[in-house]
Design a protein around this motif. Structure first.
Motif, PDB file in Angstrom:
ATOM      1  N   GLU A 106      10.161  53.056  19.803  1.00 26.86           N
ATOM      2  CA  GLU A 106      10.611  53.002  18.378  1.00 26.86           C
ATOM      3  C   GLU A 106      11.750  52.099  18.586  1.00 26.86           C
ATOM      4  OE1 GLU A 106      11.726  55.311  14.628  1.00 26.86           O
ATOM      5  OE2 GLU A 106      10.497  56.174  15.805  1.00 26.86           O
ATOM      6  N   ALA A 107      12.746  52.426  19.663  1.00 28.12           N
ATOM      7  CA  ALA A 107      13.758  51.811  19.990  1.00 28.12           C
ATOM      8  C   ALA A 107      13.588  50.562  20.637  1.00 28.12           C
ATOM      9  CB  ALA A 107      14.853  52.493  20.704  1.00 28.12           C
ATOM     10  N   GLY A 108      12.445  50.285  20.731  1.00 26.41           N
ATOM     11  CA  GLY A 108      12.114  48.844  21.533  1.00 26.41           C
ATOM     12  C   GLY A 108      12.567  48.870  22.895  1.00 26.41           C
ATOM     13  N   ILE A 109      12.687  49.992  23.733  1.00 23.89           N
ATOM     14  CA  ILE A 109      13.177  50.058  24.991  1.00 23.89           C
ATOM     15  C   ILE A 109      11.999  50.016  25.804  1.00 23.89           C
ATOM     16  CG2 ILE A 109      14.395  51.330  26.906  1.00 23.89           C
ATOM     17  CD1 ILE A 109      16.315  52.308  24.702  1.00 23.89           C
ATOM     18  N   PRO A 110      11.782  48.963  26.770  1.00 24.30           N
ATOM     19  CA  PRO A 110      10.443  49.086  27.774  1.00 24.30           C
ATOM     20  C   PRO A 110      10.408  50.054  28.737  1.00 24.30           C
ATOM     21  CG  PRO A 110      12.098  47.114  28.298  1.00 24.30           C
ATOM     22  CD  PRO A 110      12.612  47.920  26.893  1.00 24.30           C
ATOM     23  N   ILE A 111       9.450  50.432  28.997  1.00 21.55           N
ATOM     24  CA  ILE A 111       9.091  51.625  29.901  1.00 21.55           C
ATOM     25  C   ILE A 111       8.127  51.460  30.896  1.00 21.55           C
ATOM     26  CG2 ILE A 111      10.016  53.511  28.331  1.00 21.55           C
ATOM     27  CD1 ILE A 111       7.056  53.938  27.506  1.00 21.55           C
ATOM     28  N   ALA A 112       8.519  51.959  32.343  1.00 16.57           N
ATOM     29  CA  ALA A 112       7.352  51.825  33.128  1.00 16.57           C
ATOM     30  C   ALA A 112       7.259  53.121  34.086  1.00 16.57           C
ATOM     31  CB  ALA A 112       8.206  50.905  34.292  1.00 16.57           C
ATOM     32  N   ILE A 113       6.207  53.129  35.015  1.00 11.10           N
ATOM     33  CA  ILE A 113       6.074  54.271  35.705  1.00 11.10           C
ATOM     34  C   ILE A 113       6.316  53.495  37.017  1.00 11.10           C
ATOM     35  CG2 ILE A 113       4.087  55.396  37.001  1.00 11.10           C
ATOM     36  CD1 ILE A 113       4.565  56.875  34.388  1.00 11.10           C
ATOM     37  N   GLY A 114       7.066  54.464  37.945  1.00 11.79           N
ATOM     38  CA  GLY A 114       7.307  54.055  39.353  1.00 11.79           C
ATOM     39  C   GLY A 114       6.875  55.359  40.285  1.00 11.79           C
ATOM     40  N   LEU A 129      -2.613  58.325  28.972  1.00 12.34           N
ATOM     41  CA  LEU A 129      -1.470  57.425  28.779  1.00 12.34           C
ATOM     42  C   LEU A 129      -1.774  56.212  29.499  1.00 12.34           C
ATOM     43  CD1 LEU A 129       1.395  60.207  29.418  1.00 12.34           C
ATOM     44  CD2 LEU A 129       0.667  59.029  27.096  1.00 12.34           C
ATOM     45  N   LYS A 130      -2.866  55.637  29.946  1.00 12.15           N
ATOM     46  CA  LYS A 130      -3.020  54.439  30.501  1.00 12.15           C
ATOM     47  C   LYS A 130      -2.485  53.188  29.913  1.00 12.15           C
ATOM     48  CE  LYS A 130      -7.400  52.727  30.499  1.00 12.15           C
ATOM     49  NZ  LYS A 130      -7.529  51.302  29.949  1.00 12.15           N
ATOM     50  N   ASP A 131      -2.297  53.316  28.497  1.00 16.89           N
ATOM     51  CA  ASP A 131      -1.878  52.154  27.846  1.00 16.89           C
ATOM     52  C   ASP A 131      -0.360  52.510  27.249  1.00 16.89           C
ATOM     53  OD1 ASP A 131      -4.004  50.650  28.099  1.00 16.89           O
ATOM     54  OD2 ASP A 131      -4.985  51.735  26.711  1.00 16.89           O
ATOM     55  N   ALA A 132       0.246  53.562  27.694  1.00 20.85           N
ATOM     56  CA  ALA A 132       1.597  53.988  27.135  1.00 20.85           C
ATOM     57  C   ALA A 132       2.814  53.074  27.731  1.00 20.85           C
ATOM     58  CB  ALA A 132       1.738  55.590  27.333  1.00 20.85           C
ATOM     59  N   PHE A 133       2.415  52.746  28.886  1.00 23.71           N
ATOM     60  CA  PHE A 133       3.754  52.109  29.579  1.00 23.71           C
ATOM     61  C   PHE A 133       3.596  50.409  29.676  1.00 23.71           C
ATOM     62  CE2 PHE A 133       3.071  56.212  31.220  1.00 23.71           C
ATOM     63  CZ  PHE A 133       4.553  56.919  30.882  1.00 23.71           C
ATOM     64  N   ASP A 134       4.759  49.772  29.653  1.00 25.77           N
ATOM     65  CA  ASP A 134       4.863  48.244  29.742  1.00 25.77           C
ATOM     66  C   ASP A 134       4.391  47.820  31.198  1.00 25.77           C
ATOM     67  OD1 ASP A 134       5.941  47.699  27.058  1.00 25.77           O
ATOM     68  OD2 ASP A 134       7.363  49.159  27.860  1.00 25.77           O
ATOM     69  N   THR A 135       4.623  48.600  32.375  1.00 26.12           N
ATOM     70  CA  THR A 135       4.021  48.058  33.324  1.00 26.12           C
ATOM     71  C   THR A 135       3.949  49.450  34.506  1.00 26.12           C
ATOM     72  OG1 THR A 135       4.232  46.880  35.389  1.00 26.12           O
ATOM     73  CG2 THR A 135       6.295  47.721  34.618  1.00 26.12           C
ATOM     74  N   VAL A 136       3.267  49.462  35.407  1.00 29.16           N
ATOM     75  CA  VAL A 136       2.823  50.628  36.078  1.00 29.16           C
ATOM     76  C   VAL A 136       2.927  50.167  37.660  1.00 29.16           C
ATOM     77  CG1 VAL A 136       1.011  52.346  37.021  1.00 29.16           C
ATOM     78  CG2 VAL A 136       1.420  51.906  34.490  1.00 29.16           C
ATOM     79  N   VAL A 137       4.068  50.731  38.233  1.00 28.92           N
ATOM     80  CA  VAL A 137       4.268  50.407  39.727  1.00 28.92           C
ATOM     81  C   VAL A 137       3.738  51.597  40.532  1.00 28.92           C
ATOM     82  CG1 VAL A 137       5.831  49.411  41.613  1.00 28.92           C
ATOM     83  CG2 VAL A 137       6.022  48.673  39.093  1.00 28.92           C
ATOM     84  N   ASP A 138       2.808  51.548  41.273  1.00 25.78           N
ATOM     85  CA  ASP A 138       2.522  52.493  42.242  1.00 25.78           C
ATOM     86  C   ASP A 138       2.110  52.373  43.692  1.00 25.78           C
ATOM     87  OD1 ASP A 138      -0.040  51.437  42.266  1.00 25.78           O
ATOM     88  OD2 ASP A 138      -0.736  52.537  40.510  1.00 25.78           O
ATOM     89  N   GLY A 139       1.634  53.217  44.541  1.00 25.23           N
ATOM     90  CA  GLY A 139       1.151  53.089  45.811  1.00 25.23           C
ATOM     91  C   GLY A 139       0.318  51.820  46.062  1.00 25.23           C
ATOM     92  N   ASN A 140      -0.426  51.425  45.019  1.00 21.75           N
ATOM     93  CA  ASN A 140      -1.438  50.488  45.326  1.00 21.75           C
ATOM     94  C   ASN A 140      -0.769  49.248  45.311  1.00 21.75           C
ATOM     95  OD1 ASN A 140      -3.947  51.831  45.013  1.00 21.75           O
ATOM     96  ND2 ASN A 140      -3.176  52.320  42.915  1.00 21.75           N
ATOM     97  N   VAL A 141       0.644  48.934  45.013  1.00 23.80           N
ATOM     98  CA  VAL A 141       1.373  47.751  44.708  1.00 23.80           C
ATOM     99  C   VAL A 141       2.495  47.517  45.650  1.00 23.80           C
ATOM    100  CG1 VAL A 141       0.180  46.877  42.565  1.00 23.80           C
ATOM    101  CG2 VAL A 141       2.420  48.217  42.493  1.00 23.80           C
ATOM    102  N   ILE A 142       2.916  48.693  46.049  1.00 26.23           N
ATOM    103  CA  ILE A 142       4.185  48.591  46.925  1.00 26.23           C
ATOM    104  C   ILE A 142       3.953  48.926  48.299  1.00 26.23           C
ATOM    105  CG2 ILE A 142       5.815  49.133  45.072  1.00 26.23           C
ATOM    106  CD1 ILE A 142       5.775  51.893  46.319  1.00 26.23           C
ATOM    107  N   ASN A 143       4.836  48.647  49.286  1.00 25.76           N
ATOM    108  CA  ASN A 143       4.590  48.686  50.696  1.00 25.76           C
ATOM    109  C   ASN A 143       5.565  49.702  51.230  1.00 25.76           C
ATOM    110  OD1 ASN A 143       2.665  46.894  50.811  1.00 25.76           O
ATOM    111  ND2 ASN A 143       4.242  45.212  50.816  1.00 25.76           N
TER     112      ASN A 143
END
Length: 217
Positions: A106-114, A129-143
């Motif tokens: 509601e406040a327009g603050i972007p949110i992510a999973i890390g 909650l698949k579509d609840a976050f603006d981006t999802v960063v997980d073990g599939n994309v980080i080293n």
């Protein structure tokens, strides 16, 4: 840090409590290998990658395995864990999360999973909650695993926000260190006697509102 421009959440222990499913899967593996694995031992695995967790488990049991055997054991543990989390429902979302996410939206603050978890997409889908976050960063994309800041820095970059304007919610020591290494404001979800180095402490997200967060920052 000035104004809050983005919020990044760890998944396990912050959005949902998958710790019991992890613990039971690791415990079964330890039983199979012939030694006991306790809840105290399990604390060492929080926020740690799958292979690093396996290495800690084997160290606890005083057991040596080849790299190939380790890969097989990690795959076996993950298979049991995935079976358990595939039964999860939105009832397992921790208290306070939905209300706080709605307030941030509601406040327009972007949110992510890390999260270090490679199972993040499955969990988010199961709990709705698949579509609840603006981006999802997980073990599939980080080293690099926490306490390396890669997961949070990637989240900030994807949200197009300077790390110094990001708030991170974490329940693991390695995650708090990763947030601080990223130059972010770290809120520990847990006890200050167990988790050190955070900027703020809450026992659950039920205590958190945007107004409270702005005041403490």
């Amino acid at each position: 840090m000035g104004d809050i421009q983005g919020v990044i959440f760890d998944l396990d222990g912050v959005i949902v409590d998958t710790a019991v499913h992890h613990f039971q899967a690791w415990q079964r593996l330890a039983d199979q290998l012939g030694f006991s694995f306790t809840e105290k031992d399990n604390e060492r695995l929080k926020g740690v990658s799958r292979m690093d967790s396996l290495n800690i488990l084997l160290e606890i049991g005083g057991i040596s395995k080849t790299e190939q055997e380790k890969l097989e054991l990690a795959a076996q543990k993950n298979s049991e864990y995935v079976e358990a989390i595939s039964q999860m429902t939105e009832n397992e979302i921790l208290p306070g999360i939905k209300a706080f996410l709605a307030e941030l939206k509601e406040a327009g603050i972007p949110i992510a999973i890390g999260s270090a978890s490679k199972n993040t997409p499955i969990i988010l889908e199961r709990i709705g909650l698949k579509d609840a976050f603006d981006t999802v960063v997980d073990g599939n994309v980080i080293n690099k695993a926490k306490p390396d800041p890669e997961v949070f820095l990637t989240g900030a970059r994807r949200l197009n926000i300077d790390p110094s304007h990001c708030v991170v919610f974490e329940d693991a020591q390695s995650g708090i260190e990763a947030a601080k290494n990223a130059g972010m404001y770290a809120v520990a979800v847990g006890d200050a006697a167990v988790l050190s180095g955070a900027d703020d402490y809450v026992s659950s997200l039920e205590e958190v509102t945007l107004d409270r967060l702005k005041k403490v920052i």
